[in-house]
Design a protein around this motif. Structure first.
Motif, mmCIF file in Angstrom:
data_model
loop_
_atom_site.group_PDB
_atom_site.id
_atom_site.type_symbol
_atom_site.label_atom_id
_atom_site.label_comp_id
_atom_site.label_asym_id
_atom_site.label_seq_id
_atom_site.Cartn_x
_atom_site.Cartn_y
_atom_site.Cartn_z
ATOM 1 N N GLY A 1 11.153 4.509 -16.438
ATOM 2 C CA GLY A 1 10.796 5.930 -16.526
ATOM 3 C C GLY A 1 10.715 6.539 -15.194
ATOM 4 N N GLU A 2 10.774 7.914 -14.960
ATOM 5 C CA GLU A 2 10.549 8.681 -13.755
ATOM 6 C C GLU A 2 11.848 8.170 -12.907
ATOM 7 O OE1 GLU A 2 7.135 10.168 -12.468
ATOM 8 O OE2 GLU A 2 5.971 9.705 -14.324
ATOM 9 N N GLY A 3 12.989 7.917 -13.263
ATOM 10 C CA GLY A 3 14.126 7.572 -12.172
ATOM 11 C C GLY A 3 13.968 6.134 -12.007
ATOM 12 N N ILE A 4 13.437 5.379 -12.900
ATOM 13 C CA ILE A 4 13.344 3.806 -12.803
ATOM 14 C C ILE A 4 14.029 3.201 -13.903
ATOM 15 C CG2 ILE A 4 11.779 1.641 -12.566
ATOM 16 C CD1 ILE A 4 11.627 3.860 -10.115
ATOM 17 N N GLN A 5 15.033 2.513 -13.706
ATOM 18 C CA GLN A 5 15.882 1.874 -14.616
ATOM 19 C C GLN A 5 14.995 1.003 -15.580
ATOM 20 O OE1 GLN A 5 19.162 2.522 -15.711
ATOM 21 N NE2 GLN A 5 18.858 0.842 -17.360
ATOM 22 N N SER B 1 2.006 -11.229 -4.005
ATOM 23 C CA SER B 1 1.704 -11.094 -5.475
ATOM 24 C C SER B 1 0.970 -9.642 -6.143
ATOM 25 C CB SER B 1 0.657 -12.317 -6.094
ATOM 26 O OG SER B 1 -0.699 -12.054 -5.311
ATOM 27 N N LEU B 2 0.435 -8.996 -5.206
ATOM 28 C CA LEU B 2 0.051 -7.707 -5.740
ATOM 29 C C LEU B 2 1.383 -6.846 -6.020
ATOM 30 C CD1 LEU B 2 -2.608 -6.857 -3.376
ATOM 31 C CD2 LEU B 2 -2.842 -7.434 -5.814
ATOM 32 N N ALA B 3 2.446 -6.990 -4.952
ATOM 33 C CA ALA B 3 3.542 -6.287 -5.198
ATOM 34 C C ALA B 3 4.377 -6.752 -6.358
ATOM 35 C CB ALA B 3 4.481 -6.557 -3.736
ATOM 36 N N GLN B 4 4.266 -7.957 -6.597
ATOM 37 C CA GLN B 4 5.201 -8.435 -7.850
ATOM 38 C C GLN B 4 4.735 -8.175 -9.104
ATOM 39 O OE1 GLN B 4 4.500 -12.600 -6.706
ATOM 40 N NE2 GLN B 4 6.673 -12.962 -5.440
ATOM 41 N N VAL B 5 3.360 -8.079 -9.197
ATOM 42 C CA VAL B 5 2.772 -7.370 -10.538
ATOM 43 C C VAL B 5 2.969 -6.084 -10.564
ATOM 44 C CG1 VAL B 5 0.679 -6.862 -11.615
ATOM 45 C CG2 VAL B 5 0.866 -9.176 -10.647
ATOM 46 N N SER B 6 2.768 -5.204 -9.557
ATOM 47 C CA SER B 6 3.274 -3.770 -9.489
ATOM 48 C C SER B 6 4.675 -3.407 -9.958
ATOM 49 C CB SER B 6 2.850 -3.075 -8.434
ATOM 50 O OG SER B 6 1.292 -3.241 -8.115
ATOM 51 N N LEU B 7 5.491 -4.222 -9.233
ATOM 52 C CA LEU B 7 6.952 -4.023 -9.357
ATOM 53 C C LEU B 7 7.268 -4.446 -10.843
ATOM 54 C CD1 LEU B 7 9.769 -3.291 -8.544
ATOM 55 C CD2 LEU B 7 9.747 -5.206 -7.328
ATOM 56 N N GLY B 8 6.784 -5.800 -11.109
ATOM 57 C CA GLY B 8 7.090 -6.112 -12.517
ATOM 58 C C GLY B 8 6.665 -5.250 -13.623
ATOM 59 N N SER B 9 5.474 -4.742 -13.494
ATOM 60 C CA SER B 9 5.019 -3.797 -14.441
ATOM 61 C C SER B 9 6.014 -2.619 -14.600
ATOM 62 C CB SER B 9 3.543 -3.303 -14.257
ATOM 63 O OG SER B 9 2.765 -4.443 -14.148
ATOM 64 N N LEU B 10 6.283 -1.843 -13.369
ATOM 65 C CA LEU B 10 7.188 -0.476 -13.477
ATOM 66 C C LEU B 10 8.387 -0.963 -14.000
ATOM 67 C CD1 LEU B 10 6.446 1.039 -9.835
ATOM 68 C CD2 LEU B 10 6.161 1.750 -12.148
ATOM 69 N N LEU B 11 9.031 -2.151 -13.643
ATOM 70 C CA LEU B 11 10.368 -2.555 -14.034
ATOM 71 C C LEU B 11 10.155 -2.814 -15.685
ATOM 72 C CD1 LEU B 11 11.685 -4.826 -11.386
ATOM 73 C CD2 LEU B 11 12.368 -2.612 -12.052
ATOM 74 N N CYS B 12 9.049 -3.193 -16.374
ATOM 75 C CA CYS B 12 9.109 -3.493 -17.732
ATOM 76 C C CYS B 12 8.937 -2.124 -18.345
ATOM 77 C CB CYS B 12 7.583 -4.215 -17.915
ATOM 78 S SG CYS B 12 7.816 -5.983 -17.630
ATOM 79 N N ARG B 13 8.097 -1.246 -17.801
ATOM 80 C CA ARG B 13 7.906 0.207 -18.534
ATOM 81 C C ARG B 13 9.066 1.180 -18.212
ATOM 82 N NH1 ARG B 13 2.853 -0.327 -15.790
ATOM 83 N NH2 ARG B 13 4.027 1.577 -14.582
ATOM 84 N N LYS C 1 0.831 -1.165 -0.073
ATOM 85 C CA LYS C 1 -0.003 -0.029 -0.099
ATOM 86 C C LYS C 1 0.708 1.391 -0.072
ATOM 87 C CE LYS C 1 -4.378 -1.852 1.830
ATOM 88 N NZ LYS C 1 -5.425 -0.937 1.106
ATOM 89 N N ILE C 2 2.043 1.179 0.684
ATOM 90 C CA ILE C 2 2.735 2.485 0.681
ATOM 91 C C ILE C 2 3.397 2.487 -0.706
ATOM 92 C CG2 ILE C 2 4.978 3.369 1.729
ATOM 93 C CD1 ILE C 2 4.307 2.180 4.383
ATOM 94 N N GLY C 3 3.978 1.499 -1.426
ATOM 95 C CA GLY C 3 4.303 1.372 -2.720
ATOM 96 C C GLY C 3 3.190 2.095 -3.570
ATOM 97 N N PHE C 4 1.976 1.762 -3.568
ATOM 98 C CA PHE C 4 1.055 2.011 -4.398
ATOM 99 C C PHE C 4 0.704 3.665 -4.225
ATOM 100 C CE2 PHE C 4 -3.471 3.048 -5.071
ATOM 101 C CZ PHE C 4 -3.785 2.406 -6.377
ATOM 102 N N TYR C 5 0.622 4.131 -3.073
ATOM 103 C CA TYR C 5 0.490 5.624 -2.519
ATOM 104 C C TYR C 5 1.704 6.393 -3.259
ATOM 105 C CZ TYR C 5 -3.026 4.111 0.448
ATOM 106 O OH TYR C 5 -4.421 3.694 0.986
ATOM 107 N N ASN C 6 2.934 5.727 -3.225
ATOM 108 C CA ASN C 6 4.179 6.348 -3.741
ATOM 109 C C ASN C 6 3.920 6.353 -5.497
ATOM 110 O OD1 ASN C 6 6.432 7.682 -1.954
ATOM 111 N ND2 ASN C 6 5.651 5.683 -0.619
ATOM 112 N N GLN C 7 3.483 5.515 -6.135
ATOM 113 C CA GLN C 7 3.129 5.302 -7.424
ATOM 114 C C GLN C 7 2.138 6.384 -7.793
ATOM 115 O OE1 GLN C 7 2.669 1.545 -8.958
ATOM 116 N NE2 GLN C 7 2.803 2.355 -11.080
ATOM 117 N N TYR C 8 0.971 6.163 -7.111
ATOM 118 C CA TYR C 8 -0.146 7.051 -7.713
ATOM 119 C C TYR C 8 -0.523 8.179 -6.817
ATOM 120 C CZ TYR C 8 -0.626 3.028 -10.622
ATOM 121 O OH TYR C 8 -0.475 1.921 -11.386
#
Length: 85
Positions: free
Chosen positions: A65-69, A51-63, A22-29
């Protein structure tokens, strides 16, 4: 709201993966957006099997942007891991 944030942060610090997610989600959105902080929080929860975090992190890493390799290999690995849970 401040009291809720305090308890969420305390839960995350104690290893509660849903709070870390949830903290990750708030930091993303959220209003105080920080993708690097979102990745850090998602990774803590994903490493513990959330698994929610795995999907969110996986999606961010695939895309990337904004300081994310961009790392599609790791991103896809996390997405596949989430499916198999």
């Amino acid at each position: 709201p401040q009291e809720g944030k305090k308890w969420l942060a305390k839960s995350a610090a104690n290893g509660f993966t849903l709070a870390q997610y949830k903290i990750g989600f708030y930091n993303q959105y959220g209003a105080e957006k920080s993708l690097p902080m979102a990745v850090e929080c998602y990774r803590k929860a994903a490493d513990q099997g959330n698994s929610l975090a795995q999907v969110s992190l996986g999606s961010l890493l695939c895309r990337g942007g904004e300081g994310i390799q961009r790392n599609p290999e790791e991103g896809m690995q996390l997405l596949k891991k989430a499916i198999h849970l």
